[in-house]
Design a protein around this motif. Structure first.
Motif, PDB file in Angstrom:
ATOM      1  N   ASP A   3       3.900 -10.829   9.518  1.00 63.08           N
ATOM      2  CA  ASP A   3       3.807  -9.495   9.979  1.00 63.08           C
ATOM      3  C   ASP A   3       4.512  -8.647   9.108  1.00 63.08           C
ATOM      4  N   VAL A   4       5.653  -8.905   8.476  1.00 65.59           N
ATOM      5  CA  VAL A   4       6.584  -8.001   7.650  1.00 65.59           C
ATOM      6  C   VAL A   4       5.667  -8.094   6.292  1.00 65.59           C
ATOM      7  N   SER A   5       5.179  -8.967   5.905  1.00 63.74           N
ATOM      8  CA  SER A   5       4.392  -8.975   4.762  1.00 63.74           C
ATOM      9  C   SER A   5       3.198  -8.157   4.736  1.00 63.74           C
ATOM     10  N   VAL A   6       2.348  -8.377   5.859  1.00 61.91           N
ATOM     11  CA  VAL A   6       1.287  -7.478   5.940  1.00 61.91           C
ATOM     12  C   VAL A   6       1.547  -5.930   5.954  1.00 61.91           C
ATOM     13  N   ILE A   7       2.739  -5.613   6.522  1.00 62.99           N
ATOM     14  CA  ILE A   7       3.185  -4.146   6.492  1.00 62.99           C
ATOM     15  C   ILE A   7       3.641  -3.711   5.276  1.00 62.99           C
ATOM     16  N   ALA A   8       4.188  -4.470   4.419  1.00 66.90           N
ATOM     17  CA  ALA A   8       4.935  -4.390   3.059  1.00 66.90           C
ATOM     18  C   ALA A   8       3.515  -4.057   1.917  1.00 66.90           C
ATOM     19  N   LYS A   9       2.534  -5.096   2.174  1.00 68.38           N
ATOM     20  CA  LYS A   9       1.396  -4.878   1.328  1.00 68.38           C
ATOM     21  C   LYS A   9       0.684  -3.399   1.650  1.00 68.38           C
TER      22      LYS A   9
ATOM     23  N   ALA B 183      -2.054  -3.736   9.436  1.00 74.81           N
ATOM     24  CA  ALA B 183      -0.782  -3.503   9.482  1.00 74.81           C
ATOM     25  C   ALA B 183      -0.330  -2.853  10.895  1.00 74.81           C
ATOM     26  N   GLY B 184      -1.272  -2.147  11.647  1.00 75.68           N
ATOM     27  CA  GLY B 184      -0.878  -1.418  12.827  1.00 75.68           C
ATOM     28  C   GLY B 184      -0.723  -2.651  13.779  1.00 75.68           C
ATOM     29  N   ALA B 185      -1.542  -3.687  13.743  1.00 80.30           N
ATOM     30  CA  ALA B 185      -1.182  -4.971  14.764  1.00 80.30           C
ATOM     31  C   ALA B 185       0.088  -5.426  14.396  1.00 80.30           C
TER      32      ALA B 185
ATOM     33  N   VAL C 290      -6.583  19.433 -17.134  1.00 78.96           N
ATOM     34  CA  VAL C 290      -6.504  19.009 -15.839  1.00 78.96           C
ATOM     35  C   VAL C 290      -6.204  17.617 -15.740  1.00 78.96           C
ATOM     36  N   ALA C 291      -6.873  16.637 -16.437  1.00 82.35           N
ATOM     37  CA  ALA C 291      -6.800  15.161 -16.440  1.00 82.35           C
ATOM     38  C   ALA C 291      -5.109  14.776 -16.615  1.00 82.35           C
ATOM     39  N   LEU C 292      -4.530  15.414 -17.527  1.00 85.49           N
ATOM     40  CA  LEU C 292      -3.258  15.040 -17.649  1.00 85.49           C
ATOM     41  C   LEU C 292      -2.216  15.482 -16.321  1.00 85.49           C
ATOM     42  N   VAL C 293      -2.434  16.757 -16.063  1.00 91.58           N
ATOM     43  CA  VAL C 293      -1.621  17.003 -14.628  1.00 91.58           C
ATOM     44  C   VAL C 293      -1.949  16.497 -13.741  1.00 91.58           C
ATOM     45  N   ARG C 294      -3.133  16.220 -13.421  1.00 87.99           N
ATOM     46  CA  ARG C 294      -3.611  15.189 -12.048  1.00 87.99           C
ATOM     47  C   ARG C 294      -3.056  13.736 -12.452  1.00 87.99           C
ATOM     48  N   GLY C 295      -3.291  13.365 -13.487  1.00 88.25           N
ATOM     49  CA  GLY C 295      -2.527  11.950 -13.573  1.00 88.25           C
ATOM     50  C   GLY C 295      -0.999  12.106 -13.401  1.00 88.25           C
ATOM     51  N   ALA C 296      -0.269  12.844 -13.988  1.00 90.82           N
ATOM     52  CA  ALA C 296       1.245  12.911 -13.983  1.00 90.82           C
ATOM     53  C   ALA C 296       1.543  13.315 -12.365  1.00 90.82           C
ATOM     54  N   ALA C 297       0.807  14.047 -11.656  1.00 88.73           N
ATOM     55  CA  ALA C 297       0.975  14.446 -10.108  1.00 88.73           C
ATOM     56  C   ALA C 297       0.771  13.290  -9.424  1.00 88.73           C
ATOM     57  N   ALA C 298      -0.268  12.564  -9.637  1.00 93.45           N
ATOM     58  CA  ALA C 298      -0.559  11.359  -9.050  1.00 93.45           C
ATOM     59  C   ALA C 298       0.345  10.343  -8.999  1.00 93.45           C
ATOM     60  N   ALA C 299       0.874  10.198 -10.309  1.00 93.76           N
ATOM     61  CA  ALA C 299       1.863   8.921 -10.463  1.00 93.76           C
ATOM     62  C   ALA C 299       3.073   9.505  -9.621  1.00 93.76           C
ATOM     63  N   VAL C 300       3.684  10.571  -9.710  1.00 93.54           N
ATOM     64  CA  VAL C 300       4.873  11.099  -9.119  1.00 93.54           C
ATOM     65  C   VAL C 300       4.754  10.939  -7.782  1.00 93.54           C
ATOM     66  N   GLY C 301       3.327  11.622  -7.063  1.00 90.44           N
ATOM     67  CA  GLY C 301       3.127  11.649  -5.704  1.00 90.44           C
ATOM     68  C   GLY C 301       3.093  10.121  -5.134  1.00 90.44           C
ATOM     69  N   SER C 302       2.332   9.132  -5.893  1.00 90.92           N
ATOM     70  CA  SER C 302       2.431   7.911  -5.373  1.00 90.92           C
ATOM     71  C   SER C 302       3.658   7.234  -5.101  1.00 90.92           C
ATOM     72  N   THR C 303       4.568   7.588  -6.275  1.00 87.63           N
ATOM     73  CA  THR C 303       5.948   6.932  -6.435  1.00 87.63           C
ATOM     74  C   THR C 303       6.752   7.429  -5.059  1.00 87.63           C
ATOM     75  N   LEU C 304       6.533   8.623  -4.998  1.00 88.36           N
ATOM     76  CA  LEU C 304       7.452   9.381  -3.720  1.00 88.36           C
ATOM     77  C   LEU C 304       6.799   8.806  -2.482  1.00 88.36           C
ATOM     78  N   VAL C 305       5.443   8.532  -2.272  1.00 86.93           N
ATOM     79  CA  VAL C 305       4.896   8.077  -1.130  1.00 86.93           C
ATOM     80  C   VAL C 305       5.330   6.387  -0.747  1.00 86.93           C
ATOM     81  N   ALA C 306       5.225   5.793  -2.012  1.00 95.50           N
ATOM     82  CA  ALA C 306       5.855   4.437  -2.070  1.00 95.50           C
ATOM     83  C   ALA C 306       7.211   4.260  -1.578  1.00 95.50           C
ATOM     84  N   ARG C 307       8.170   5.194  -2.132  1.00 94.45           N
ATOM     85  CA  ARG C 307       9.390   5.193  -1.853  1.00 94.45           C
ATOM     86  C   ARG C 307       9.613   5.580  -0.092  1.00 94.45           C
ATOM     87  N   LEU C 308       8.726   6.385   0.141  1.00 89.91           N
ATOM     88  CA  LEU C 308       9.087   6.763   1.709  1.00 89.91           C
ATOM     89  C   LEU C 308       8.562   5.518   2.463  1.00 89.91           C
ATOM     90  N   GLY C 309       7.431   4.736   2.095  1.00 92.57           N
ATOM     91  CA  GLY C 309       7.100   3.713   2.966  1.00 92.57           C
ATOM     92  C   GLY C 309       8.149   2.391   2.794  1.00 92.57           C
TER      93      GLY C 309
END
Length: 624
Positions: free
Chosen positions: A138-144, A318-320, A81-100
């Motif tokens: 403003d762009v820096s705040v959104i980027a962060k 970031a919204g502001a 469970v720990a290994l699968v969760r870690g791998a999924a979190a890494a891949v998911g975070s990467t995809l979310v970051a790419r989207l962002g």
């Protein structure tokens, strides 16, 4: 509290609904990436939620004394469970970051494209600090937020939802106990949002006002020092820095109060969960292992809940910032002219022209002026006479409040802002050197220009020799982080750009004023060569520059009071003759103990030897 920069017409900020609509539009083209990222994160979070039931099962095995062998399978499953969760979190975070990052890139590109198409008068009214702060801080705040907050927020939100589902599966009464913390959390969030949103919005404005003041003070450092305005500018910086600091501290105070309320919610929820577990185990409704799993579930909510609510702080900021970027879309773009409409020649006609920066305080008063195609006209007058304002109105930077401007027989309003820019090039003393190879800096005026044309433009303004003498010649990187050009060299580049752009009308607004006496003479010769074959309007800082013009136009308090050739105006004995006499006298005798022009020209740039008539109108030399 008064808003810093309230005296300026700040660029608009989008409403919440407008910001959400813009965000949906940007995400619409990335549905597959969004769905994949959410799916991976949901799968990883769901697998991770198996940890609490497995630990509860181990507790039951120990209570029932099943022996160590019975623990092997649950322990192996915990590792999986720990290994699968870690791998999924890494891949998911990467995809979310790419989207962002993809969305952030689109926001930045749209902002720049829109900003470059804004009416120049609107940008000037807002001040450079407002626009610069949006594209920087403003762009820096959104980027962060995109790189750090968005992935964490997504994971935390999914964990909360799926954990509550897990509690309901164990026993609905555990879910009810956990939800007792929710009223406190909801009230805390409402308390926070009501107070934080205005503070963050005001802080963004205060930051823009501070950057505007910094740009003014640093950009005009020579003037500040010459007129001994150091204390005044320092006081303004302290005032605007204090305003930004106080708003930031106010935000920190709100955040501190917010988390103290969240700690109370955690205490209420955990106490309720332990109490429910004790009662349910006591009456035999659940096992000790199930109660343990429920307690672990609730305890595992601490970090996600706090992270989610804490990230509301980042989301507010970031919204502001996002609203300030999207707000530019509310402004109308520059007017475009009908196809094929262009000036017939380089003539300029100004009729009954009026303009005022503030209501009731006119700067130009019904000005009439005609300039023939190819004629070179010098605009002369005391500071505040309206020379620069007239130049900017003709160049399309300002829209006239009364009267008309015609370029080559076509009304400027019919040409539109883009058409006016194609017909008129304005060069001021504030020249920007763009970062990159020198040749590419020049090609901004005409991207298709060949190497030979670039060299020809430099040669025409007398800049080819020093340009080729640079370390890498025309490939030398200049601007930020590269070779630093002198003031005279930067102005040479501006004049070479003018040659490459080849507009029918050119306006030089004190384009040689910052180069020093000797440098100004060199640039004046370069300016004459750059103006050959085109109509030239020159806001003359040095009277010898006006003396060589075909015609001199003298302005006073927003009106044209004299016009004619240099010799005619000197013979007339009017305003221009007085200015010329004052300049001639300054050539013979220093003013108020100032060094003579020849000695002033030889002094280093930091010697504060500035040009000016005794009455401040320019042309002589005074010691500042």
């Amino acid at each position: 509290m008064s808003t810093p920069g309230a005296d300026r017409a700040l660029l608009p900020t989008a409403s919440g609904a407008e910001s959400l609509a813009a965000l949906r539009t940007m995400l619409r083209g990335h549905r597959r990436l969004t769905a994949t990222a959410v799916t991976v994160l949901v799968a990883g979070t769901g697998v991770g939620l198996l940890t609490a039931p497995l630990l509860g099962h181990i507790v039951d095995l120990v209570v029932e004394r099943r022996g160590s062998r019975a623990l092997t399978v649950p322990l192996v499953l915990l590792i999986v469970v720990a290994l699968v969760r870690g791998a999924a979190a890494a891949v998911g975070s990467t995809l979310v970051a790419r989207l962002g990052e993809t969305v952030l890139a689109a926001v930045r590109e749209q902002f720049i494209e829109r900003a470059l198409r804004l009416p120049l008068e609107r940008v000037e009214a807002a001040g450079s600090g407002d626009l610069v702060s949006r594209v920087t801080s403003d762009v820096s705040v959104i980027a962060k937020s995109v790189r750090q907050a968005l992935p964490e927020f997504t994971r935390s939100a999914l964990t909360i939802v799926l954990t509550l589902v897990g509690l309901a599966v164990l026993d609905w009464r555990f879910l009810m106990a956990a939800l007792l913390a929710m009223p406190v959390q909801v009230l805390s969030v409402r308390w926070y949002l009501r107070r934080a949103a205005p503070v963050y919005a005001e802080h963004r404005v205060a930051t823009g006002a501070l950057q505007h003041q910094l740009l003014d003070s640093v950009g005009g450092v020579r003037t500040v020092r010459a007129f001994r305005l150091n204390r005044a500018h320092t006081a303004l910086l302290e005032q605007r820095s204090a305003s930004a600091r106080d708003l930031a501290l106010g935000g920190i105070h709100i955040v501190t109060g917010f988390f103290s309320r969240l700690n109370l919610a955690e205490y209420i929820g955990l106490a309720a969960m332990l109490g429910a577990g004790f009662l349910l185990v006591d009456n035999g409704s659940v096992s000790i292992g199930t109660a343990t799993a429920a307690a672990l579930y609730f305890h595992s909510l601490f970090n996600p809940v706090n992270a989610t609510l804490f990230l509301i702080d980042d989301a507010q900021s970031a919204g502001a910032s996002f609203a300030r970027l999207v707000g530019l879309s509310k402004l109308p773009a520059e007017q475009t002219a009908p196809g094929g409409l262009a000036p017939a020649d380089g003539s300029v006609k100004v009729s009954a022209l009026s303009y005022a920066y503030a209501a009731g305080v006119p700067v130009l008063r019904k000005v009439d002026l005609e300039v023939r195609g190819g004629e070179r006209v010098a605009l002369v007058g005391a500071s505040g006479a309206g020379k620069t304002t007239l130049a900017k109105v003709i160049a399309g930077v300002h829209e006239p409040h009364g009267g008309t401007v015609s370029l080559g027989g076509v009304d400027a309003a019919e040409l539109g802002a883009a058409g006016v820019r194609r017909a008129v090039t304005l060069i001021s003393q504030e020249v920007h050197v763009f970062a990159g190879p020198l040749a590419e800096d020049l090609r901004l005026a005409r991207p298709e220009a060949t190497d030979e044309e670039v060299r020809a433009a430099l040669s025409r303004v007398g800049a080819l020799e020093w340009a080729q003498a640079l370390t890498d010649g025309l490939d030398t990187v200049v601007g930020e982080g590269g070779h630093r050009l002198t003031v005279a060299q930067a102005q040479h580049l501006a004049l070479a750009r003018l040659v490459l752009a080849d507009p029918p009308i050119a306006i030089l607004d004190e384009a040689t004023a910052d180069a020093g006496s000797a440098g100004a003479r060199v640039l004046e010769e370069a300016a004459l060569r750059a103006l050959e074959g085109r109509t030239g309007l020159v806001v003359a800082h040095r009277l010898p520059q006006a003396a060589t013009a075909d015609r001199v136009v003298v302005l006073d308090e927003g009106r044209i009071v004299e016009t004619g050739s240099h010799d005619e105006l000197v013979a007339a004995g009017g305003r221009y003759a007085a200015l010329w006499a004052a300049w001639s006298d300054s050539r013979r005798e220093p003013v108020d103990g100032a060094p003579a022009p020849e000695r002033c020209a030889a002094m280093p740039a930091d010697a504060q030897c500035t040009r000016g008539f005794p009455d401040g109108t320019g042309g002589g030399f005074v010691r500042s």
